[in-house]
Motif scaffolding. Structure first.
Motif, PDB file in Angstrom:
ATOM      1  N   THR A 238       0.849  -1.186   0.000  1.00 26.42           N
ATOM      2  CA  THR A 238       0.000   0.000   0.000  1.00 26.42           C
ATOM      3  C   THR A 238       0.884   1.234   0.000  1.00 26.42           C
ATOM      4  OG1 THR A 238      -1.669  -1.195   1.276  1.00 26.42           O
ATOM      5  CG2 THR A 238      -1.840   1.209   1.239  1.00 26.42           C
ATOM      6  N   ILE A 239       0.643   2.131  -0.959  1.00 21.25           N
ATOM      7  CA  ILE A 239       1.370   3.407  -0.994  1.00 21.25           C
ATOM      8  C   ILE A 239       0.820   4.283   0.126  1.00 21.25           C
ATOM      9  CG2 ILE A 239       1.923   5.465  -2.356  1.00 21.25           C
ATOM     10  CD1 ILE A 239       3.136   2.921  -3.531  1.00 21.25           C
ATOM     11  N   ILE A 240       1.708   4.778   0.967  1.00 19.90           N
ATOM     12  CA  ILE A 240       1.310   5.583   2.115  1.00 19.90           C
ATOM     13  C   ILE A 240       1.400   7.071   1.806  1.00 19.90           C
ATOM     14  CG2 ILE A 240       1.827   6.141   4.536  1.00 19.90           C
ATOM     15  CD1 ILE A 240       0.719   3.308   4.046  1.00 19.90           C
ATOM     16  N   ASP A 241       2.503   7.505   1.216  1.00 14.30           N
ATOM     17  CA  ASP A 241       2.702   8.930   0.957  1.00 14.30           C
ATOM     18  C   ASP A 241       3.961   9.104   0.129  1.00 14.30           C
ATOM     19  OD1 ASP A 241       2.186  11.740   1.178  1.00 14.30           O
ATOM     20  OD2 ASP A 241       1.498  11.436   3.229  1.00 14.30           O
ATOM     21  N   ARG A 242       4.404  10.335   0.005  1.00 13.93           N
ATOM     22  CA  ARG A 242       5.649  10.674  -0.676  1.00 13.93           C
ATOM     23  C   ARG A 242       6.701  10.990   0.384  1.00 13.93           C
ATOM     24  NH1 ARG A 242       6.273  10.010  -5.735  1.00 13.93           N
ATOM     25  NH2 ARG A 242       7.464  11.890  -5.994  1.00 13.93           N
ATOM     26  N   ILE A 243       7.939  10.560   0.136  1.00 10.11           N
ATOM     27  CA  ILE A 243       9.029  10.811   1.084  1.00 10.11           C
ATOM     28  C   ILE A 243       9.183  12.306   1.351  1.00 10.11           C
ATOM     29  CG2 ILE A 243      11.550  10.710   1.378  1.00 10.11           C
ATOM     30  CD1 ILE A 243      11.437   7.986  -0.058  1.00 10.11           C
ATOM     31  N   LYS A 244       9.103  13.122   0.298  1.00  6.09           N
ATOM     32  CA  LYS A 244       9.330  14.556   0.478  1.00  6.09           C
ATOM     33  C   LYS A 244       8.233  15.222   1.300  1.00  6.09           C
ATOM     34  CE  LYS A 244       7.139  16.109  -3.785  1.00  6.09           C
ATOM     35  NZ  LYS A 244       7.271  16.848  -5.001  1.00  6.09           N
ATOM     36  N   ASP A 245       7.071  14.573   1.459  1.00  4.35           N
ATOM     37  CA  ASP A 245       5.987  15.142   2.251  1.00  4.35           C
ATOM     38  C   ASP A 245       6.010  14.683   3.705  1.00  4.35           C
ATOM     39  OD1 ASP A 245       4.993  16.562   0.087  1.00  4.35           O
ATOM     40  OD2 ASP A 245       3.572  14.999  -0.484  1.00  4.35           O
ATOM     41  N   THR A 246       6.888  13.729   4.044  1.00  9.34           N
ATOM     42  CA  THR A 246       6.957  13.205   5.401  1.00  9.34           C
ATOM     43  C   THR A 246       7.286  14.321   6.380  1.00  9.34           C
ATOM     44  OG1 THR A 246       7.725  11.081   4.566  1.00  9.34           O
ATOM     45  CG2 THR A 246       8.102  11.526   6.903  1.00  9.34           C
ATOM     46  N   ILE A 247       6.537  14.357   7.466  1.00 12.35           N
ATOM     47  CA  ILE A 247       6.759  15.339   8.533  1.00 12.35           C
ATOM     48  C   ILE A 247       7.533  14.624   9.639  1.00 12.35           C
ATOM     49  CG2 ILE A 247       5.661  16.843  10.240  1.00 12.35           C
ATOM     50  CD1 ILE A 247       3.136  16.736   8.329  1.00 12.35           C
ATOM     51  N   ILE A 248       8.687  15.169  10.008  1.00 11.24           N
ATOM     52  CA  ILE A 248       9.473  14.591  11.093  1.00 11.24           C
ATOM     53  C   ILE A 248       9.273  15.485  12.307  1.00 11.24           C
ATOM     54  CG2 ILE A 248      11.742  13.848  11.880  1.00 11.24           C
ATOM     55  CD1 ILE A 248      12.465  13.514   8.881  1.00 11.24           C
ATOM     56  N   THR A 249       8.520  14.967  13.261  1.00 13.11           N
ATOM     57  CA  THR A 249       8.162  15.745  14.437  1.00 13.11           C
ATOM     58  C   THR A 249       8.580  14.989  15.692  1.00 13.11           C
ATOM     59  OG1 THR A 249       6.338  16.869  15.586  1.00 13.11           O
ATOM     60  CG2 THR A 249       5.764  14.852  14.410  1.00 13.11           C
TER      61      THR A 249
ATOM     62  N   GLY B 202       4.061  19.945   6.996  1.00 14.35           N
ATOM     63  CA  GLY B 202       4.921  20.298   8.112  1.00 14.35           C
ATOM     64  C   GLY B 202       5.305  21.761   8.074  1.00 14.35           C
ATOM     65  N   THR B 203       5.383  22.359   9.262  1.00 10.06           N
ATOM     66  CA  THR B 203       5.874  23.729   9.391  1.00 10.06           C
ATOM     67  C   THR B 203       6.974  23.728  10.450  1.00 10.06           C
ATOM     68  OG1 THR B 203       4.098  24.254  10.973  1.00 10.06           O
ATOM     69  CG2 THR B 203       3.728  24.870   8.660  1.00 10.06           C
ATOM     70  N   PRO B 204       7.945  24.639  10.330  1.00 13.77           N
ATOM     71  CA  PRO B 204       9.040  24.667  11.305  1.00 13.77           C
ATOM     72  C   PRO B 204       8.530  24.848  12.730  1.00 13.77           C
ATOM     73  CG  PRO B 204       9.524  26.085   9.438  1.00 13.77           C
ATOM     74  CD  PRO B 204       8.083  25.666   9.302  1.00 13.77           C
TER      75      PRO B 204
ATOM     76  N   ALA C 190       6.139  20.829  12.912  1.00 16.52           N
ATOM     77  CA  ALA C 190       4.829  20.650  13.524  1.00 16.52           C
ATOM     78  C   ALA C 190       3.862  20.165  12.459  1.00 16.52           C
ATOM     79  CB  ALA C 190       4.325  21.969  14.117  1.00 16.52           C
ATOM     80  N   VAL C 191       3.036  19.197  12.822  1.00 18.80           N
ATOM     81  CA  VAL C 191       1.970  18.753  11.932  1.00 18.80           C
ATOM     82  C   VAL C 191       0.959  19.897  11.876  1.00 18.80           C
ATOM     83  CG1 VAL C 191       0.151  17.049  11.539  1.00 18.80           C
ATOM     84  CG2 VAL C 191       2.336  16.352  12.574  1.00 18.80           C
ATOM     85  N   THR C 192       0.723  20.396  10.675  1.00 24.39           N
ATOM     86  CA  THR C 192      -0.153  21.546  10.470  1.00 24.39           C
ATOM     87  C   THR C 192      -1.192  21.183   9.419  1.00 24.39           C
ATOM     88  OG1 THR C 192       1.706  22.996  10.968  1.00 24.39           O
ATOM     89  CG2 THR C 192      -0.181  24.012   9.885  1.00 24.39           C
ATOM     90  N   ALA C 193      -2.419  21.648   9.609  1.00 26.23           N
ATOM     91  CA  ALA C 193      -3.491  21.341   8.660  1.00 26.23           C
ATOM     92  C   ALA C 193      -4.240  22.608   8.286  1.00 26.23           C
ATOM     93  CB  ALA C 193      -4.467  20.334   9.263  1.00 26.23           C
ATOM     94  N   THR C 194      -4.642  22.670   7.036  1.00 22.02           N
ATOM     95  CA  THR C 194      -5.590  23.681   6.583  1.00 22.02           C
ATOM     96  C   THR C 194      -6.846  22.925   6.180  1.00 22.02           C
ATOM     97  OG1 THR C 194      -3.855  25.188   5.841  1.00 22.02           O
ATOM     98  CG2 THR C 194      -6.056  25.526   4.921  1.00 22.02           C
ATOM     99  N   VAL C 195      -7.967  23.349   6.747  1.00 22.90           N
ATOM    100  CA  VAL C 195      -9.229  22.630   6.584  1.00 22.90           C
ATOM    101  C   VAL C 195     -10.287  23.553   5.991  1.00 22.90           C
ATOM    102  CG1 VAL C 195     -11.089  21.437   7.828  1.00 22.90           C
ATOM    103  CG2 VAL C 195      -8.702  21.119   8.528  1.00 22.90           C
ATOM    104  N   VAL C 196     -11.011  23.032   5.013  1.00 21.44           N
ATOM    105  CA  VAL C 196     -12.174  23.712   4.448  1.00 21.44           C
ATOM    106  C   VAL C 196     -13.397  22.952   4.946  1.00 21.44           C
ATOM    107  CG1 VAL C 196     -13.400  24.361   2.333  1.00 21.44           C
ATOM    108  CG2 VAL C 196     -10.886  24.414   2.397  1.00 21.44           C
ATOM    109  N   LEU C 197     -14.323  23.683   5.577  1.00 19.92           N
ATOM    110  CA  LEU C 197     -15.531  23.048   6.104  1.00 19.92           C
ATOM    111  C   LEU C 197     -16.628  23.016   5.046  1.00 19.92           C
ATOM    112  CD1 LEU C 197     -15.622  24.661   9.671  1.00 19.92           C
ATOM    113  CD2 LEU C 197     -14.714  22.412   9.011  1.00 19.92           C
ATOM    114  N   ARG C 198     -17.502  22.026   5.178  1.00 20.68           N
ATOM    115  CA  ARG C 198     -18.655  21.923   4.283  1.00 20.68           C
ATOM    116  C   ARG C 198     -19.596  23.096   4.537  1.00 20.68           C
ATOM    117  NH1 ARG C 198     -18.659  16.937   2.029  1.00 20.68           N
ATOM    118  NH2 ARG C 198     -17.504  15.335   3.155  1.00 20.68           N
TER     119      ARG C 198
END
Length: 148
Positions: A35-46, A73-75, A82-90
């Motif tokens: 199963t493909i999980i993600d891309r290496i360059k997108d991995t967040i190391i926290t 990820g953000t510094p 830090a795991v960071t999310a941008t969310v759009v609500l319905r």
């Protein structure tokens, strides 16, 4: 693949050792299913742990108020990133960042909980129609890219 057009360094890295290195992260289960999980360059190391944005995005997307989400990820001076999310609500739905973090904690556990959640009207897209995580990182950092 023979290589990237006019990009010899990227070609050498991608074809190192005679294998095509796609940059994908995958898991193989006990039955051999990959199963493909993600891309290496997108991995967040926290805090020394790897967090794959796709896993957090899937948890947030399962919330009934969430229409779209991007995790990146953000510094962070303490955690490295830090795991960071941008969310759009319905339309017509409501959820607070605290409700969304509780939702992720319940579904995935504390490691995957975003340290920051930004609510937005829409996610920025690249010219190819993909979510522009680079732009989201700039927005999250408060960086003014207008030249002012």
């Amino acid at each position: 693949m023979d290589g990237y057009w006019n990009k010899p360094e990227q070609t050498a890295a991608a074809l190192e050792g005679g294998w095509l290195r796609t940059g994908d992260v995958a898991r193989r289960d006990d039955d051999g299913l990959i199963t493909i999980i993600d891309r290496i360059k997108d991995t967040i190391i926290t805090g020394g742990f790897n967090v794959y944005p796709r896993e957090v995005e899937e948890a947030l997307s399962a919330h009934p108020a969430v229409a779209a989400v991007a995790v990146y990820g953000t510094p962070d001076p303490h955690w490295g990133e830090a795991v960071t999310a941008t969310v759009v609500l319905r339309s017509g739905r409501h959820a607070t960042p605290a409700e969304l973090t509780d939702h992720v904690r319940t579904r995935r556990g504390p490691l995957w909980v975003p340290k920051r959640i930004h609510l937005a009207d829409a996610l920025p897209l690249t010219a190819l129609g993909k979510i522009d995580k680079r732009e989201l990182r700039h927005r999250a950092s408060g960086e003014d890219r207008s030249g002012r």
